[in-house]
Design a protein around this motif. Structure first.
Motif, PDB file in Angstrom:
ATOM      1  N   ARG A  17       0.832  -1.208   0.000  1.00 51.30           N
ATOM      2  CA  ARG A  17       0.000   0.000   0.000  1.00 51.30           C
ATOM      3  C   ARG A  17       0.867   1.260   0.000  1.00 51.30           C
ATOM      4  O   ARG A  17       0.637   2.187  -0.772  1.00 51.30           O
ATOM      5  N   ASP A  62      -0.378  -3.010  -8.399  1.00 51.45           N
ATOM      6  CA  ASP A  62      -1.442  -2.454  -7.553  1.00 51.45           C
ATOM      7  C   ASP A  62      -1.756  -1.012  -7.938  1.00 51.45           C
ATOM      8  O   ASP A  62      -2.920  -0.607  -7.991  1.00 51.45           O
ATOM      9  N   ASN A  74      -4.205  -0.364 -10.683  1.00 50.55           N
ATOM     10  CA  ASN A  74      -5.557  -0.925 -10.568  1.00 50.55           C
ATOM     11  C   ASN A  74      -6.400  -0.040  -9.650  1.00 50.55           C
ATOM     12  O   ASN A  74      -6.155   0.030  -8.441  1.00 50.55           O
ATOM     13  N   ARG A  75      -7.374   0.607 -10.222  1.00 42.07           N
ATOM     14  CA  ARG A  75      -8.239   1.539  -9.483  1.00 42.07           C
ATOM     15  C   ARG A  75      -8.908   0.895  -8.272  1.00 42.07           C
ATOM     16  O   ARG A  75      -9.215   1.576  -7.285  1.00 42.07           O
ATOM     17  N   TRP A  76      -9.132  -0.401  -8.363  1.00 45.83           N
ATOM     18  CA  TRP A  76      -9.923  -1.085  -7.333  1.00 45.83           C
ATOM     19  C   TRP A  76      -9.057  -1.710  -6.242  1.00 45.83           C
ATOM     20  O   TRP A  76      -9.584  -2.318  -5.304  1.00 45.83           O
ATOM     21  N   VAL A  77      -7.742  -1.617  -6.403  1.00 45.59           N
ATOM     22  CA  VAL A  77      -6.822  -2.074  -5.360  1.00 45.59           C
ATOM     23  C   VAL A  77      -6.332  -0.830  -4.608  1.00 45.59           C
ATOM     24  O   VAL A  77      -5.867   0.119  -5.234  1.00 45.59           O
ATOM     25  N   PRO A  91      -8.205   1.527  -3.154  1.00 44.18           N
ATOM     26  CA  PRO A  91      -8.953   2.582  -3.837  1.00 44.18           C
ATOM     27  C   PRO A  91      -8.885   3.904  -3.081  1.00 44.18           C
ATOM     28  O   PRO A  91      -8.561   3.947  -1.892  1.00 44.18           O
ATOM     29  N   GLU A 103      -6.104   8.146  -7.651  1.00 41.51           N
ATOM     30  CA  GLU A 103      -6.132   7.818  -9.077  1.00 41.51           C
ATOM     31  C   GLU A 103      -5.041   6.812  -9.423  1.00 41.51           C
ATOM     32  O   GLU A 103      -3.894   6.961  -8.985  1.00 41.51           O
ATOM     33  N   PRO A 104      -5.357   5.801 -10.208  1.00 43.36           N
ATOM     34  CA  PRO A 104      -4.334   4.807 -10.550  1.00 43.36           C
ATOM     35  C   PRO A 104      -3.230   5.390 -11.434  1.00 43.36           C
ATOM     36  O   PRO A 104      -3.422   6.408 -12.096  1.00 43.36           O
TER      37      PRO A 104
END
Ligand SMILES: [Zn+2]
Length: 247
Positions: free
Chosen positions: A107, A152, A155-158, A160, A163-164
Motif C-alpha cells: 500500500r 497495484d 488498478n483503481r480497485w486495489v 482505492p 487515481e491509478p
C-alpha cells in the motif's frame, strides 16, 4: 570473466525516454551501491528522480541507539540524494530489520507511485541470491512488495481512493541476470562515489567496509565490460507495456 558474465555486450537501457524514476528501497544507503551513479546520469539530463525508503535504517549501527541512528541516517540519506541531483526523498517508518512482505508495504509503495507518477520504478533484487551473495530479509521484502505495488498502483480497485498510475518500466538492481546497462563513466561515477561517502557516520561504524572511492569504481568497471564501456551499472529491466513473450 565471471561465469555468469554475459558473453555478448548488453544493450544500453533505452533511458532517453525516461521522464520520472522512483527508486524504492528498504534502507538509507541501499541506493548508493551503484544505482545512484545511474541516477546521476539521469538527473544530469533532466530526468526527475525520487527516492522512497521504507525504513530509516535505525537498526543499522550496533553501538548507537536506534532513536539516534534514525535521525543521523535519515540526514545522511538526504545528503546522499543531493549529491546525485535528487531532492524528493520520502521515508515510511516501517521497522528496520524486521520488515514483512505484505499489504502494508504494498500500500505505501503503491500510494507513492500514484503520487509521484513515475514512468520507471526501480528496486532491488528480491531473490535469495543476488550479485553480492545472500540477500537479506528487508531487501527481499521491499523488492517483492515493489514488484506487486507497480501492478497495484495501476488498478483503481486495489487500495482505492487515489487515481491509478501505470509505470512502464520496472528496473531491478543487483539481479544476477542483468539485461541492460547505464554508462556512468566520468561525472556520474564520481557523483555516485560521493553519494555513498555521504553516509559517513554509518560507514565509520563498519570498520571492515572498503572506501567507496576504492571499490565502487572497481565494481562499475567490471559491469562496464558487460556493456562495452569504461564504467556501467547493470539492471534487469522489464518493459511492462511490451507484448507478452512466450518463447
Ligand atoms: Zn539495505
Amino acid at each position: 570473466m565471471a561465469a555468469d558474465e554475459p558473453r555478448t555486450p548488453l544493450p544500453a537501457l533505452p533511458d532517453e525516454t525516461f521522464r520520472r524514476v522512483l527508486c524504492v528501497v528498504a534502507h538509507p544507503d541501499d541506493v548508493e551501491y551503484g544505482t545512484s551513479a545511474a541516477v546521476a546520469a539521469w538527473t544530469a539530463r533532466g530526468v526527475e528522480v525520487g527516492y522512497l525508503l521504507l525504513t530509516r535504517g535505525e537498526a543499522g549501527i550496533d553501538g548507537i541507539e536506534p532513536d539516534r541512528t534514525r535521525e543521523l541516517r535519515s540526514a545522511e540519506q538526504v545528503a546522499a540524494a543531493a549529491e546525485v541531483g535528487v531532492t524528493h526523498v520520502e521515508f515510511r517508518d516501517h521497522p528496520d530489520g524486521v520488515l514483512e512482505y505484505g499489504l502494508a508495504l504494498r500500500r505505501d509503495i503503491a500510494e507513492e507511485i500514484r503520487r509521484f507518477q513515475p514512468d520507471v520504478v526501480l528496486t532491488g533484487s528480491w531473490e535469495l541470491e543476488f550479485v553480492a551473495g545472500l540477500n537479506m530479509a528487508d531487501h527481499r521484502a521491499v523488492g517483492l512488495a515493489t514488484l506487486d505495488a507497480v501492478r497495484d498502483a495501476g488498478n483503481r480497485w486495489v487500495f482505492p481512493g487515489t487515481e491509478p498510475w501505470s509505470a512502464r518500466w520496472l528496473l531491478v538492481s543487483g539481479d544476477p541476470r542483468p539485461t541492460h546497462g547505464v554508462d556512468v563513466t566520468g561525472g556520474p561515477l564520481a557523483a555516485g562515489v560521493r553519494s555513498l561517502e555521504a553516509h559517513a557516520q554509518y560507514l565509520a561504524a563498519l570498520p571492515w567496509h572498503p572506501a567507496p572511492a576504492d571499490f565502487l569504481p572497481a565494481v562499475m568497471a567490471q559491469q562496464g565490460r558487460a556493456l562495452g564501456v569504461e564504467h556501467a551499472v547493470l539492471f534487469r529491466a522489464w518493459d511492462l507495456q511490451a507484448p507478452p513473450s512466450f518463447d
